[in-house]
Design an enzyme around this catalytic site. Structure first.
Site, PDB file in Angstrom:
ATOM      1  N   LYS A 129       0.818  -1.224  -0.029  1.00 20.56           N
ATOM      2  CA  LYS A 129      -0.055  -0.039  -0.157  1.00 20.56           C
ATOM      3  C   LYS A 129       0.873   1.164   0.109  1.00 20.56           C
ATOM      4  O   LYS A 129       2.073   1.177   0.503  1.00 20.56           O
ATOM      5  CB  LYS A 129      -0.959   0.111   1.179  1.00 20.56           C
ATOM      6  CG  LYS A 129      -1.938  -1.110   1.274  1.00 20.56           C
ATOM      7  CD  LYS A 129      -3.131  -0.572   1.619  1.00 20.56           C
ATOM      8  CE  LYS A 129      -3.995  -1.868   2.013  1.00 20.56           C
ATOM      9  NZ  LYS A 129      -4.647  -1.653   3.502  1.00 20.56           N
ATOM     10  N   HIS A 132       1.259   6.802   2.433  1.00 20.41           N
ATOM     11  CA  HIS A 132       0.695   8.045   2.074  1.00 20.41           C
ATOM     12  C   HIS A 132       1.036   9.033   3.503  1.00 20.41           C
ATOM     13  O   HIS A 132       1.378   8.747   4.317  1.00 20.41           O
ATOM     14  CB  HIS A 132      -0.764   7.852   1.745  1.00 20.41           C
ATOM     15  CG  HIS A 132      -1.509   7.214   3.041  1.00 20.41           C
ATOM     16  ND1 HIS A 132      -2.070   7.781   3.779  1.00 20.41           N
ATOM     17  CD2 HIS A 132      -2.137   5.916   3.082  1.00 20.41           C
ATOM     18  CE1 HIS A 132      -2.722   7.072   4.827  1.00 20.41           C
ATOM     19  NE2 HIS A 132      -2.779   5.943   4.347  1.00 20.41           N
ATOM     20  N   HIS A 135       0.337   8.232   7.017  1.00 17.58           N
ATOM     21  CA  HIS A 135       1.370   7.704   7.905  1.00 17.58           C
ATOM     22  C   HIS A 135       2.290   8.565   8.496  1.00 17.58           C
ATOM     23  O   HIS A 135       3.181   8.200   9.436  1.00 17.58           O
ATOM     24  CB  HIS A 135       2.146   6.778   7.028  1.00 17.58           C
ATOM     25  CG  HIS A 135       1.355   5.413   6.834  1.00 17.58           C
ATOM     26  ND1 HIS A 135       1.195   5.117   5.392  1.00 17.58           N
ATOM     27  CD2 HIS A 135       0.678   4.751   7.451  1.00 17.58           C
ATOM     28  CE1 HIS A 135       0.264   4.007   5.543  1.00 17.58           C
ATOM     29  NE2 HIS A 135       0.198   3.778   6.662  1.00 17.58           N
TER      30      HIS A 135
HETATM   31  N1  ARG Z   1      -0.299  -1.160  10.253  1.00 16.30           N
HETATM   32  C1  ARG Z   1      -1.290  -0.797  10.837  1.00 16.30           C
HETATM   33  C2  ARG Z   1      -2.015   0.450  10.219  1.00 16.30           C
HETATM   34  O1  ARG Z   1      -1.585   1.038   9.294  1.00 16.30           O
HETATM   35  C3  ARG Z   1      -0.666   0.204  12.435  1.00 16.30           C
HETATM   36  C4  ARG Z   1      -0.345  -0.868  13.328  1.00 16.30           C
HETATM   37  C5  ARG Z   1       0.109  -0.350  14.703  1.00 16.30           C
HETATM   38  N2  ARG Z   1       0.823  -1.251  15.473  1.00 16.30           N
HETATM   39  C6  ARG Z   1       0.283  -2.314  15.992  1.00 16.30           C
HETATM   40  N3  ARG Z   1       1.117  -3.029  16.881  1.00 16.30           N
HETATM   41  N4  ARG Z   1      -1.036  -2.877  15.951  1.00 16.30           N
HETATM   42  O2  ARG Z   1      -3.149   0.684  10.744  1.00 16.30           O
END
Ligand code: ARG
Length: 568
Positions: A129, A132, A135
């Protein structure tokens, strides 16, 4: 540096006012206006214990204090129910400035965190993905919090918990199998993967079966089927190429990229443990944990097709992190939308009997939007962070070209100032607030922006360069008598405290606000007092003030992950 609130609290405590020293300490305030002194103590709460009118109490205390010797304080006054303390300017000025000159870029550094490890889960982008603009918040806020902890002597582990597992990979694989075009993918990997993903989701919205296909594809990946693993690894590889470019532009790195797939290896043991602890119940073919007693929705641990879920991987991750790092705190810098997810996670860890759930914290933040666009990957309307960063650099370069400066390396300077502008805007508001990304505000050299602070730094450095000053040793600052000078010095003094507060609240904006205040105070001083005067002593004292200011701005910016330039 001496804690003046502590000194005031001690003085008042000695007077038997009927309240504890810690309570006195908490009541001491910074008055709203500079002409009301530097600290004030409201006597309202003493009215009860002393059974007197608070204004009278203030008057009596003042009279008693008056008779004592007044180290640290020039005068003490009573105004209605308030006691106002005016710090001894000479004492403060010497103390602060000499400390900065001596410690230099270690001013504010401490070892209060020695022996404690902080795990910081931030950035945590998703494979295949785009990286963007949404983030950027987690990335920049997480990096600043890491820098703050490091500066205070903690050991930090910056974990980029890559989203490289879950049904969306099933979706991606299913879409690739239907419409994938290798030439297009190699040419423009992430954009093309995104197109596939969006197209699949759009069609699946009308065709429920397609979602089942996607879920099955993920199942195959979990079971280690060759073709699935091959495609998934390839998606990962091409995604990382893009991420690396962005992290390089941002100048942010990580101690590990142990993400969702990495931790999925620990899932079977977690499931076993949950079963042994009788926490799993069957529901429509899925395995869930009922959290109804705690007013939370149930957490699906194993989906009906046997696949793990996002929360399952997070349970495994938290337990593993405790084992590996024995963290003091485990922090997740993640958008507010995931509030519920984390509440469920803590509760599950607690039910499993892990006391360390108390040391796991969600550090949430609000959303970014562009003036008139919303940001969502599913609909395919994305603004790529890389484009935003490059635009910031180019726009800065345009502005620089039109300025009358003697910058040597305009590319390097624009990069530092441009990226710094994006980061500063990002870190200038309370992190929980939603904010609107605005180009005009971002690069306004006169506004409350990164470029303004960086310009102030360069201005101080220009004065020092002209005067041939590199370093200065301690001196007596008896000639700095103006209010502008004193106010600037006071703001330099409070910088140390601000770092600790920023740590307590996981709030980098306290630091950006403080360096903004220092910059504004410096510019007021600069505009009101000539530095290169004939009087050698006065000149040196003012130069030292400029040097101290430049040091503190530099340290402050570096905590925010922003570099400085010597000329601008
Ligand atoms: N990858 C997830 C997102 O973009 C965030 C992860 C955050 N960290 C975790 N340990 N859940 O929404």
């Amino acid at each position: 540096m001496r804690d003046l609130k502590e000194i005031i609290a001690n003085k008042l405590c000695d007077m038997d006012l009927g309240i504890e020293k810690s309570a006195i300490y908490k009541l001491i305030e910074i008055p709203p206006r500079d002409d009301m002194g530097d600290f004030s103590f409201p006597c309202f709460s003493l009215a009860k214990t002393l059974r007197k009118n608070p204004a009278l109490i203030a008057k009596e205390i003042k009279e008693k204090l008056e008779k004592e010797e007044k180290t640290y304080f020039e005068k003490i006054e009573n105004l209605n129910a308030y006691l106002n303390f005016y710090i001894d300017r000479k004492f403060i000025q010497n103390e602060v400035l000499n400390e900065i000159l001596e410690k230099k870029e270690d001013y504010g550094r401490s070892n209060m965190g020695e022996g404690k490890t902080i795990v910081l889960d931030f950035s945590s982008v998703n494979i295949a993905k785009p990286f963007h603009i949404g983030h950027i918040r987690s990335t920049v806020i997480g990096d600043a919090i890491r820098n703050i902890f490091n500066f205070l002597g903690y050991k930090t582990v910056a974990s980029n918990y890559i989203g490289d597992y879950g049904t969306q990979f099933g979706t991606m694989i299913a879409a690739y199998k239907l419409w994938g075009d290798d030439d297009k993918l190699n040419e423009n990997p992430i954009k093309e993967l995104l197109n596939l993903y969006v197209r699949y989701n759009n069609e699946a919205a009308l065709n429920e079966e397609m979602m089942d296909v996607a879920r099955d594809e993920f199942k195959k990946l979990e079971e280690g089927e060759d073709e699935s693993v091959r495609l998934w690894s390839w998606f990962k590889e091409i995604s990382f190429k893009e991420f690396d470019r962005v992290y390089k532009l941002l100048d942010i790195d990580f101690d590990n990229y142990d993400g969702e797939s990495y931790h999925s290896e620990f899932i079977p043991a977690v499931i076993k443990e949950l079963e042994e602890k009788n926490l799993l119940v069957e529901s429509d073919g899925a395995k869930i944990i009922d959290l109804g007693e705690d007013d939370l929705p149930p957490a699906i641990i194993i989906k009906s097709n046997g696949s793990s879920a996002y929360i399952t991987r997070d349970i495994a991750t938290a337990i593993n992190r405790k084992k590996v790092y024995d963290f003091y705190e485990n922090l997740y810098v993640v958008a507010t939308q995931q509030n519920l997810h984390f509440r469920q996670l803590w509760k599950i860890l607690e039910l499993m009997g892990y006391d360390f759930y108390k040391d796991c914290k969600h550090i949430p933040f609000g959303m970014v939007s562009l003036k008139d666009k919303t940001l969502s990957t599913r609909k395919g309307q994305v603004v790529f962070l890389e484009d935003v960063l490059n635009k910031a650099i180019n726009k800065t370069k345009e502005i620089m070209k039109n300025r009358d400066t003697d910058i040597e390396d305009i590319d390097k300077t624009s990069r530092i100032v441009g990226i710094g502008a994006v980061k500063f805007q990002e870190l200038y508001n309370n992190r929980i607030k939603d904010y609107v990304f605005d180009w005009d505000e971002l690069l306004n050299f006169e506004g409350e922006t990164g470029p303004y602070v960086q310009y102030t730094y360069a201005r101080a450095k220009a004065v020092l360069r002209k005067a041939g000053v590199v370093e200065m040793t301690s001196m007596d600052f008896s000639l700095l008598n103006s209010d502008e000078e004193f106010i600037l010095i006071k703001s330099l003094r409070s910088f140390e405290d601000t770092i600790v507060k920023a740590r307590d609240r996981y709030e980098p904006s306290l630091i950006s606000r403080k360096i903004m205040e220092i910059s504004q105070n410096f510019n007021k001083f600069y505009n009101s007092s000539k530095i290169m005067v004939d009087d050698e002593n006065l000149k040196n004292q003012r130069l030292a003030l400029a040097l101290a200011t430049s040091i503190v701005i530099k340290v402050g910016l570096s905590l925010l992950g922003i570099k400085t330039v010597e000329k601008m």
